[in-house]
Design a protein around this motif. Sequence first.
Motif, PDB file in Angstrom:
ATOM      1  N   VAL A 619       0.839  -1.205   0.000  1.00 48.50           N
ATOM      2  CA  VAL A 619       0.000   0.000   0.000  1.00 48.50           C
ATOM      3  C   VAL A 619       0.871   1.251   0.000  1.00 48.50           C
ATOM      4  O   VAL A 619       0.606   2.222  -0.733  1.00 48.50           O
ATOM      5  CB  VAL A 619      -0.939  -0.015   1.221  1.00 48.50           C
ATOM      6  CG1 VAL A 619      -1.717   1.290   1.323  1.00 48.50           C
ATOM      7  CG2 VAL A 619      -1.914  -1.178   1.131  1.00 48.50           C
ATOM      8  N   LEU A 620       1.932   1.243   0.793  1.00 46.01           N
ATOM      9  CA  LEU A 620       2.824   2.399   0.864  1.00 46.01           C
ATOM     10  C   LEU A 620       3.493   2.657  -0.481  1.00 46.01           C
ATOM     11  O   LEU A 620       3.600   3.802  -0.936  1.00 46.01           O
ATOM     12  CB  LEU A 620       3.877   2.166   1.948  1.00 46.01           C
ATOM     13  CG  LEU A 620       4.835   3.319   2.239  1.00 46.01           C
ATOM     14  CD1 LEU A 620       4.076   4.491   2.821  1.00 46.01           C
ATOM     15  CD2 LEU A 620       5.923   2.876   3.198  1.00 46.01           C
ATOM     16  N   LEU A 621       3.933   1.585  -1.168  1.00 41.54           N
ATOM     17  CA  LEU A 621       4.599   1.759  -2.458  1.00 41.54           C
ATOM     18  C   LEU A 621       3.627   2.277  -3.516  1.00 41.54           C
ATOM     19  O   LEU A 621       4.007   3.061  -4.390  1.00 41.54           O
ATOM     20  CB  LEU A 621       5.211   0.430  -2.897  1.00 41.54           C
ATOM     21  CG  LEU A 621       6.359  -0.087  -2.005  1.00 41.54           C
ATOM     22  CD1 LEU A 621       6.791  -1.467  -2.437  1.00 41.54           C
ATOM     23  CD2 LEU A 621       7.544   0.867  -2.037  1.00 41.54           C
ATOM     24  N   GLU A 622       2.375   1.846  -3.446  1.00 42.77           N
ATOM     25  CA  GLU A 622       1.384   2.371  -4.375  1.00 42.77           C
ATOM     26  C   GLU A 622       1.128   3.863  -4.142  1.00 42.77           C
ATOM     27  O   GLU A 622       0.876   4.624  -5.084  1.00 42.77           O
ATOM     28  CB  GLU A 622       0.081   1.590  -4.241  1.00 42.77           C
ATOM     29  CG  GLU A 622       0.155   0.183  -4.809  1.00 42.77           C
ATOM     30  CD  GLU A 622      -1.192  -0.504  -4.798  1.00 42.77           C
ATOM     31  OE1 GLU A 622      -2.144   0.107  -4.293  1.00 42.77           O
ATOM     32  OE2 GLU A 622      -1.279  -1.632  -5.294  1.00 42.77           O
ATOM     33  N   ILE A 623       1.190   4.285  -2.885  1.00 42.82           N
ATOM     34  CA  ILE A 623       1.041   5.716  -2.593  1.00 42.82           C
ATOM     35  C   ILE A 623       2.155   6.511  -3.260  1.00 42.82           C
ATOM     36  O   ILE A 623       1.919   7.551  -3.893  1.00 42.82           O
ATOM     37  CB  ILE A 623       1.037   5.953  -1.065  1.00 42.82           C
ATOM     38  CG1 ILE A 623      -0.204   5.303  -0.421  1.00 42.82           C
ATOM     39  CG2 ILE A 623       1.080   7.431  -0.739  1.00 42.82           C
ATOM     40  CD1 ILE A 623      -0.202   5.364   1.082  1.00 42.82           C
ATOM     41  N   PHE A 624       3.404   6.004  -3.160  1.00 45.91           N
ATOM     42  CA  PHE A 624       4.538   6.739  -3.714  1.00 45.91           C
ATOM     43  C   PHE A 624       4.642   6.585  -5.228  1.00 45.91           C
ATOM     44  O   PHE A 624       5.453   7.262  -5.853  1.00 45.91           O
ATOM     45  CB  PHE A 624       5.835   6.297  -3.039  1.00 45.91           C
ATOM     46  CG  PHE A 624       6.054   6.937  -1.711  1.00 45.91           C
ATOM     47  CD1 PHE A 624       6.483   8.250  -1.618  1.00 45.91           C
ATOM     48  CD2 PHE A 624       5.811   6.251  -0.531  1.00 45.91           C
ATOM     49  CE1 PHE A 624       6.679   8.850  -0.398  1.00 45.91           C
ATOM     50  CE2 PHE A 624       5.998   6.846   0.697  1.00 45.91           C
ATOM     51  CZ  PHE A 624       6.432   8.157   0.766  1.00 45.91           C
ATOM     52  N   SER A 625       3.882   5.680  -5.826  1.00 44.29           N
ATOM     53  CA  SER A 625       3.857   5.629  -7.285  1.00 44.29           C
ATOM     54  C   SER A 625       3.042   6.786  -7.860  1.00 44.29           C
ATOM     55  O   SER A 625       3.102   7.049  -9.062  1.00 44.29           O
ATOM     56  CB  SER A 625       3.271   4.297  -7.750  1.00 44.29           C
ATOM     57  OG  SER A 625       1.908   4.200  -7.376  1.00 44.29           O
ATOM     58  N   LYS A 626       2.291   7.495  -7.005  1.00 45.17           N
ATOM     59  CA  LYS A 626       1.489   8.634  -7.442  1.00 45.17           C
ATOM     60  C   LYS A 626       1.899   9.939  -6.762  1.00 45.17           C
ATOM     61  O   LYS A 626       1.400  11.003  -7.127  1.00 45.17           O
ATOM     62  CB  LYS A 626       0.009   8.376  -7.159  1.00 45.17           C
ATOM     63  CG  LYS A 626      -0.529   7.134  -7.850  1.00 45.17           C
ATOM     64  CD  LYS A 626      -1.974   6.881  -7.474  1.00 45.17           C
ATOM     65  CE  LYS A 626      -2.496   5.615  -8.128  1.00 45.17           C
ATOM     66  NZ  LYS A 626      -3.897   5.316  -7.744  1.00 45.17           N
ATOM     67  N   SER A 637      -4.012   7.054   7.158  1.00 42.37           N
ATOM     68  CA  SER A 637      -5.404   6.864   6.747  1.00 42.37           C
ATOM     69  C   SER A 637      -5.512   5.894   5.574  1.00 42.37           C
ATOM     70  O   SER A 637      -6.426   5.072   5.512  1.00 42.37           O
ATOM     71  CB  SER A 637      -6.016   8.216   6.378  1.00 42.37           C
ATOM     72  OG  SER A 637      -5.305   8.809   5.300  1.00 42.37           O
ATOM     73  N   ARG A 638      -4.563   5.955   4.631  1.00 36.76           N
ATOM     74  CA  ARG A 638      -4.610   5.041   3.485  1.00 36.76           C
ATOM     75  C   ARG A 638      -4.362   3.599   3.913  1.00 36.76           C
ATOM     76  O   ARG A 638      -5.022   2.668   3.425  1.00 36.76           O
ATOM     77  CB  ARG A 638      -3.563   5.476   2.457  1.00 36.76           C
ATOM     78  CG  ARG A 638      -3.563   4.644   1.177  1.00 36.76           C
ATOM     79  CD  ARG A 638      -4.782   4.896   0.325  1.00 36.76           C
ATOM     80  NE  ARG A 638      -4.746   4.092  -0.885  1.00 36.76           N
ATOM     81  CZ  ARG A 638      -4.108   4.439  -2.010  1.00 36.76           C
ATOM     82  NH1 ARG A 638      -3.463   5.613  -2.052  1.00 36.76           N
ATOM     83  NH2 ARG A 638      -4.119   3.670  -3.067  1.00 36.76           N
ATOM     84  N   LEU A 639      -3.448   3.388   4.832  1.00 38.59           N
ATOM     85  CA  LEU A 639      -3.204   2.038   5.342  1.00 38.59           C
ATOM     86  C   LEU A 639      -4.441   1.489   6.043  1.00 38.59           C
ATOM     87  O   LEU A 639      -4.808   0.325   5.873  1.00 38.59           O
ATOM     88  CB  LEU A 639      -2.006   2.046   6.301  1.00 38.59           C
ATOM     89  CG  LEU A 639      -0.622   2.183   5.664  1.00 38.59           C
ATOM     90  CD1 LEU A 639       0.427   2.364   6.741  1.00 38.59           C
ATOM     91  CD2 LEU A 639      -0.298   0.956   4.828  1.00 38.59           C
ATOM     92  N   THR A 640      -5.080   2.324   6.848  1.00 37.38           N
ATOM     93  CA  THR A 640      -6.296   1.890   7.545  1.00 37.38           C
ATOM     94  C   THR A 640      -7.402   1.565   6.549  1.00 37.38           C
ATOM     95  O   THR A 640      -8.128   0.576   6.690  1.00 37.38           O
ATOM     96  CB  THR A 640      -6.758   2.986   8.511  1.00 37.38           C
ATOM     97  OG1 THR A 640      -5.697   3.289   9.429  1.00 37.38           O
ATOM     98  CG2 THR A 640      -7.992   2.534   9.285  1.00 37.38           C
ATOM     99  N   GLN A 641      -7.517   2.376   5.492  1.00 37.50           N
ATOM    100  CA  GLN A 641      -8.581   2.169   4.500  1.00 37.50           C
ATOM    101  C   GLN A 641      -8.348   0.897   3.693  1.00 37.50           C
ATOM    102  O   GLN A 641      -9.268   0.108   3.478  1.00 37.50           O
ATOM    103  CB  GLN A 641      -8.631   3.382   3.568  1.00 37.50           C
ATOM    104  CG  GLN A 641      -9.669   3.255   2.446  1.00 37.50           C
ATOM    105  CD  GLN A 641      -9.612   4.436   1.495  1.00 37.50           C
ATOM    106  OE1 GLN A 641      -8.851   5.376   1.718  1.00 37.50           O
ATOM    107  NE2 GLN A 641     -10.406   4.381   0.463  1.00 37.50           N
ATOM    108  N   GLU A 642      -7.107   0.652   3.262  1.00 38.95           N
ATOM    109  CA  GLU A 642      -6.837  -0.490   2.398  1.00 38.95           C
ATOM    110  C   GLU A 642      -6.766  -1.800   3.164  1.00 38.95           C
ATOM    111  O   GLU A 642      -7.228  -2.830   2.687  1.00 38.95           O
ATOM    112  CB  GLU A 642      -5.509  -0.267   1.649  1.00 38.95           C
ATOM    113  CG  GLU A 642      -5.540   0.884   0.669  1.00 38.95           C
ATOM    114  CD  GLU A 642      -6.431   0.591  -0.528  1.00 38.95           C
ATOM    115  OE1 GLU A 642      -6.705  -0.587  -0.784  1.00 38.95           O
ATOM    116  OE2 GLU A 642      -6.855   1.543  -1.201  1.00 38.95           O
ATOM    117  N   CYS A 643      -6.190  -1.777   4.365  1.00 38.84           N
ATOM    118  CA  CYS A 643      -6.012  -3.005   5.129  1.00 38.84           C
ATOM    119  C   CYS A 643      -7.233  -3.351   5.960  1.00 38.84           C
ATOM    120  O   CYS A 643      -7.308  -4.449   6.516  1.00 38.84           O
ATOM    121  CB  CYS A 643      -4.784  -2.895   6.041  1.00 38.84           C
ATOM    122  SG  CYS A 643      -3.253  -2.618   5.116  1.00 38.84           S
ATOM    123  N   GLY A 644      -8.175  -2.433   6.084  1.00 35.15           N
ATOM    124  CA  GLY A 644      -9.403  -2.737   6.807  1.00 35.15           C
ATOM    125  C   GLY A 644      -9.239  -2.869   8.292  1.00 35.15           C
ATOM    126  O   GLY A 644     -10.034  -3.508   8.961  1.00 35.15           O
TER     127      GLY A 644
END
Length: 675
Positions: A619-626, A637-644
């Motif tokens: 998830v972290l690497l996908e964030i840094f791809s953008k 927040s993105r980790l919480t959203q994606e990992c549930g």
Amino acid sequence: MTYDDIPHLSAKIKPKQQKVELEMAIDTLNPNYCRSKGEQIALNVDGACADDSSTYSSKLMDKQTFCSSQSTSNTARYAAALYRQGELHLTPLHGILQLRPSFSYLDKADAKHREREAANEAGDSSQDEAEEDVKQITVRFSRPESEQARQRRVQSYEFLQKKHAEEPWVHLHYYGLRDSRSEHERQYLLCQGSSGVENTELVKSPSEYLMMLMPPSPEEEKDKPVAPSNVLSMAQLRTLPLADQIKILMKNVKVMPFANLMSLLGPSIDSVAVLRGIQKVAMLVQGNWVVKSDILYPKDSSSPHSGVPAEVLCRGRDFVMWKFTQSRWVVRKEVAAVTKLCTEDVKDFLEHMAVVRINKGWEFILPYDGEFIKKHPDVVQRQHMLWTGIQAKLEKVYNLVKETLPKKPDGQSGPAGLLSGDQRVQVAKSKAQQNHALLERELQRRKEQMRVSEVLPGVRIKEEPMSEEGEEEEERDAEEDEEPMDTSLGGGLHSRLANGLPSGRAAGGDSFNGHPPPGCASTPVARELRAFVEATFQRQFVLTLSELKRLFNLHLASLPPGHTLFSGISDRMLQDTVLAAGCKQILVPFPPQTAASPDEQKVFALWESGDMSDQHRQVLLEIFSKNYRVRRNMIQSRLTQECGEDLSKQEVDKVLKDCCVSYGGMWYLKGTVQS
């Protein structure tokens, strides 16, 4: 002066309360005794007038009172020991009292002080105030005491204190340590039997004697659970009946292959009996056993999240289990939309039997157990019938559209040996068609190559191996001619990497400096290079090409002369080895004015390392791809959203430490920050 030299005035005891009070004389002639303090204490306690009721008749504090208190309630573990002539004599103790100084004389001094103050105030007011008028008073008689009120009064603290105070003291005579009577009583601490024949009880092993001397406490035995709850003790588990063992194991593990269950129960357990017992508490899903819903949610229970009754929870969990009999993947939102349950309940269902995959959904936690399916077809058929009944009930409750299911016992797309005859024919036809199309394309490719070779005999066309995904993509492109061609950056990058060698070297074949490409893992150079890349990314996780080349040069410097890696490794070969080792290139969007070199802009990351933080890092690497740089709260927040799930600060810190660096309050991938 020793303890025995001090004259003891008196000793008394209250047998019922096991309370002892000892009055000991104080040596007032000792130079350490403060006489002025002793006189002041006696004056405060007894006042100026001394009489028979005075505590200190000599107008000097010349004695100290000691009162006993019970030091322990359980004396069975204690004994009095006397060592004499190489023998240890033990005497059991039935009571242990501890003597402490009593300061009751201070209470008497306070009472005297309050009496004097009250008398002074009463004398002053009698001179100033006139005689009060006579007042009428009302006399009331107390009502008869009820039984309940009497019990409360008897159990009250004041009543117990009064009862203890009413018990008379029994005065004792104190004998000193060297007195003959004391020596006579001390002889009772010695065992009278001198011959070893009489000590038959001591002919035991040391462990048995220690158990007799210190038996286990009854409180500890009561605290031991009958069966383990959270942590299973295999020693206690195997003392239970087989059915209870299976139920407890399945309730704690939730999902288990049959082979693992047999290994936990032990080699002496009959597999037929285990099969009979497992079907009472679990259902077969993809060849593995999943605990039944009514075992986890018994009748009259409810959800800890939403308060939904157990019947509704069981129905929703059965729907999730049934979905996994149809496919290895389940989408949480689909389950929540059908069952109408809250997110927390659905997440509990899925966590029992699946793991979340980013951008894919929830995958069944265990691989398909085809060996059990082949070995026990009768059990599989019986479970298939049960699932058919559950499916009919779910379709009725949730108003599902009846799906056309493959007619096989477990309902899961498993090995070809479980397909029916018609299905095998269909599969064979589709494979034959696919193979025919592949052979046609291969034939056309070879003809084209031969035609070019005839025109340009000195030129070789490099053939890239086509993956299964590439073949499927080509088939889809052939069938859907209307769709536009894929012009994504990934495809262009792959084309550039596949044909990135200069034409002069390409004409010389697929090798570089006489070595084959890294895809050929059988060469020593490829093996050594891959071992270095895998070891490096297991430590670093994220590296730029520039940093990887620096580490590789340091690695070369540590190798002995003549090593195979000294023959020459190109950048292309190094990049291909990185991609072949399970890493991915992260296309970080560097700012236009960046000063980073091309090698510094090529960022590679290990996609899967096999630990619990893989999905968090992805998830972290996908964030840094953008994003070139990101704030921590966005990552959280993105980790919480994606990992549930809500990740702890330690988990987030670990992921950031593996992949990122902090600079100026922002987070960057390692090697990409420009100071």
